[in-house]
Design an enzyme around this catalytic site. Structure first.
Site, short mmCIF file in Angstrom:
data_model
loop_
_atom_site.label_atom_id
_atom_site.label_comp_id
_atom_site.label_asym_id
_atom_site.label_seq_id
_atom_site.Cartn_x
_atom_site.Cartn_y
_atom_site.Cartn_z
N CYS A 1 25.81 -18.13 18.90
CA CYS A 1 25.03 -18.07 20.14
C CYS A 1 25.63 -19.10 21.09
O CYS A 1 25.04 -20.11 21.42
CB CYS A 1 23.56 -18.35 19.87
SG CYS A 1 23.26 -19.92 19.07
N SER B 1 16.49 -20.27 14.75
CA SER B 1 16.57 -20.19 13.29
C SER B 1 15.82 -21.33 12.62
O SER B 1 15.52 -21.25 11.43
CB SER B 1 18.03 -20.14 12.82
OG SER B 1 18.62 -18.92 13.22
N CYS C 1 20.94 -18.05 11.61
CA CYS C 1 22.05 -18.92 12.02
C CYS C 1 21.71 -20.33 11.60
O CYS C 1 20.88 -21.00 12.22
CB CYS C 1 22.29 -18.87 13.52
SG CYS C 1 23.56 -20.06 13.95
N CYS D 1 22.74 -23.47 13.89
CA CYS D 1 21.75 -23.77 14.93
C CYS D 1 20.54 -24.48 14.34
O CYS D 1 19.98 -25.38 14.94
CB CYS D 1 21.29 -22.48 15.59
SG CYS D 1 22.36 -21.93 16.91
NI1 NFE Z 1 23.59 -20.20 16.17
FE1 NFE Z 1 21.21 -19.48 17.97
C1 NFE Z 1 20.56 -18.00 18.77
C2 NFE Z 1 20.29 -20.55 19.05
S1 NFE Z 1 19.85 -19.66 16.60
S2 NFE Z 1 22.77 -18.47 16.78
O1 NFE Z 1 20.26 -17.03 19.23
O2 NFE Z 1 19.79 -21.19 19.71
O3 NFE Z 1 18.98 -19.65 15.72
#
Ligand code: NFE
Ligand code: MG
Length: 567
Positions: free
Chosen positions: A65, A502, A546, A549
């Site tokens: 992301c 996440s 993810c 994150c």
């Molecule tokens: Ni690393 Fe992200 C998204 C963020 S997370 S992918 O969408 O913020 O969980």
């Protein structure tokens, strides 16, 4: 009956390191734990720095992301300074958000989760002619023909015969929970390969406006760094904007004519899975796609829905809304940090204290966020439910198309309540992608119209007063609501926290020992083969985890959190 423990570690086809433990009794999950197994230190280095630089650092929290931690960081600092940004800047950010979201959702469905439902090896025994009939009964996509399907089949056959399945290695092929006929599997594998092309096209839009991807370079606290001159050679001229439009036109067909038919067909054929994966039904999402420079009017609504009851929806209405600010807390009771508190992000500290996996004590690097002291599920499902609750016409339209398609295949009337499920998260993500495409078009046309009106402004310079300012930004990222929280003192960062999608979903039990969304959603899932727990992957992947994150350690004293001796 005995209880057996299965541990999936690491869960693959996700970003980062996630461990999931389940207790199985009578072929069903009776208890579950979600554990983040990695941690990093990105935010540590923010303390004492210039708030105008924070977005460049926070963006490195994740390579998936990539845009979102940049967007939300500038929003947090702008909120702390009570700033407004130019309309062009807002629209350019919106186009980037829409294009990135579409790219991300296509990758998630086809490349990170479809193979939980699609048996690649079974596609080899399909009749390409019958696959053509099936595909053409679902959509008018021009590549849905027997010649193309036969080519895909030959390609996969070569993989299998070589004994090197490559990207298709280690799947649970032939698992008894795989139910698609060979022709549906062949069609889906063909679309898996095509999706690689279309996700790239969506990402190109992000790269054109953001200068590169992953990790855009065009933001600034106060706006964007895309100088606009429609006639001259400059960062954003008509040639670049026309290229964006070409890419938009190309991806639209795939979103409407491939992604939506595929998701709804798979959901319909796996209708026996609709009762599974409900879990936490408090839903939290952010409003997004601001239509003004200040963030008081949003094209996509968001807010809080307690107990799955959309009649109780309460919207988050503007950047800085105290309804959001006052209800977010994080608990570390079951996480590997020193202490046992539940606090607002502004007041958090992060002192690691690793104790090994203790299912009754601490067992994860992920903190447990709560909204109004309850766990909340975030992500496209929360977003779509909020938009339905807020009466958003386009969301309702696409949702009806999706539900009617599932109903047509299952020959039944499908109630909206099926959305509270593993497959519901896929359906909602697909519906959201349809709306994101509309956001892309709307913001593109709004940008052109605003430039045509003579407005070329893209940046309002920020000024940092003496003393302390606090602020937060939110953004509806692909995996759900993301917020950054910043405390600024005399122009430098004193404290910085990120509460990430996440983290909400992968979090462990909270201060009241209530399960997090992953954990709760695994309860009662059937497990046909304990040696090959495909069903665990189905439910966990439906959230699009993810872990990079979810765990981004921060120490507001700027101390070393870990020392690695590399000799
Ligand atoms: Ni690393 Fe992200 C998204 C963020 S997370 S992918 O969408 O913020 O969980
Ligand atoms: Mg955090």
């Amino acid at each position: 009956m005995t209880i057996n423990r299965i541990t999936v570690d690491p869960v693959t086809r996700i970003e980062g390191h996630l461990r999931v433990d389940c207790d199985i009794k009578d072929g069903k999950v009776v208890n579950a734990w979600s554990s983040g197994q990695m941690w990093r230190g990105i935010e540590t280095i923010l303390t004492g720095r210039d708030p105008r630089d924070a977005w460049l650092y926070t963006q490195r929290i994740c390579g998936v992301c990539t845009t979102v931690h940049a967007i939300v960081s500038v929003r947090a600092v702008e909120n702390a300074l009570d700033m407004e940004i130019p309309l062009n800047a807002q629209l350019i950010r919106n186009i980037i958000m829409a294009a990135h979201g579409i790219h991300d959702h296509l990758v998630h469905f086809y490349h990170l989760s479809a193979l939980d439902w699609v048996d690649v090896v079974s596609a080899l025994s399909a009749d390409p002619k019958k696959a053509e009939q099936l595909a053409q009964s679902l959509s008018n996509w021009p590549h849905n023909n027997a010649v193309h399907f036969a080519q895909v089949q030959a390609k996969v056959k070569k993989f299998v015969e070589s004994g090197q399945l490559g990207i298709f290695a280690h799947g649970y092929w032939g698992h008894p929970a795989m139910k698609l006929p060979p022709e549906a599997n062949l069609m889906a594998v063909a679309h898996y390969l095509e999706a690689l092309e279309y996700q790239r096209k969506a990402n190109q839009i992000t790269a054109i406006l953001g200068a590169k991807t992953p990790h855009i370079q065009n933001l600034a606290v106060g706006g964007v760094a895309n100088p606009i001159n429609p006639d001259e050679q400059s960062a954003l001229n008509m040639e670049r904007l026309a290229y964006v439009k070409t890419l938009m036109d190309e991806i639209q067909g795939f979103i409407r004519e491939v992604y939506l038919p595929d998701v709804t067909a798979i959901a319909a054929i796996y209708a026996d899975w609709l009762p599974y994966g409900q879990g936490v039904t408090n839903y939290l999402s952010a409003p997004d796609f601001p239509k003004d420079g200040k963030g008081t009017d949003f094209a996509m609504p968001g807010g809080y829905i307690p107990n799955g009851d959309i009649a109780q929806f309460r919207p988050i209405t503007h950047f800085g809304d105290p309804f959001f600010e006052q209800n977010v807390k994080e608990s570390i009771k079951h996480a590997w940090y020193d202490g046992d508190w539940t606090r607002s992000p502004y007041q958090e500290d992060t002192i690691p204290k690793y104790t090994d996996f203790d299912e009754n004590g601490a067992y994860s690097w992920v903190k447990a966020p709560t909204f109004a002291d309850k766990p909340a599920q975030v992500g496209p499902l929360a977003n779509v439910l909020a938009m339905v609750a807020a009466g958003d016409e386009r969301t309702r339209k696409y949702l009806k198309v999706a539900m009617d398609r599932i109903g047509a295949i299952t020959r039944s009337r499908v109630p909206l309540s099926v959305l509270h499920s593993t497959l519901g998260r896929h359906a909602a993500r697909c519906v959201r992608t349809q709306v994101l495409y509309d956001m892309l078009e709307d913001n593109y046309h709004a940008l052109l119209a605003n430039i045509a009106s003579g407005d070329m402004t893209t940046f309002n310079p920020p000024t940092f007063p003496k003393g302390e300012q606090m602020g937060f930004g939110f953004h509806e990222a692909p995996r759900g609501i993301l917020s950054h929280w910043v405390v600024i003192e005399n122009g430098t960062i004193k404290n910085y926290q990120a509460v990430v999608p996440s983290t909400w979903n992968a979090g462990p039990r909270n201060q009241n020992d209530e399960k997090g969304p992953y954990e709760a959603s695994l309860m009662h899932n059937p497990i046909l083969d304990e040696q090959r727990p495909l069903e665990v992957l189905r439910t966990i992947h439906s959230f699009d985890p993810c872990l990079a994150c979810a765990i981004h350690l921060h120490d507001n004293q700027g101390r070393d959190i870990v020392r690695v001796n590399t000799n």
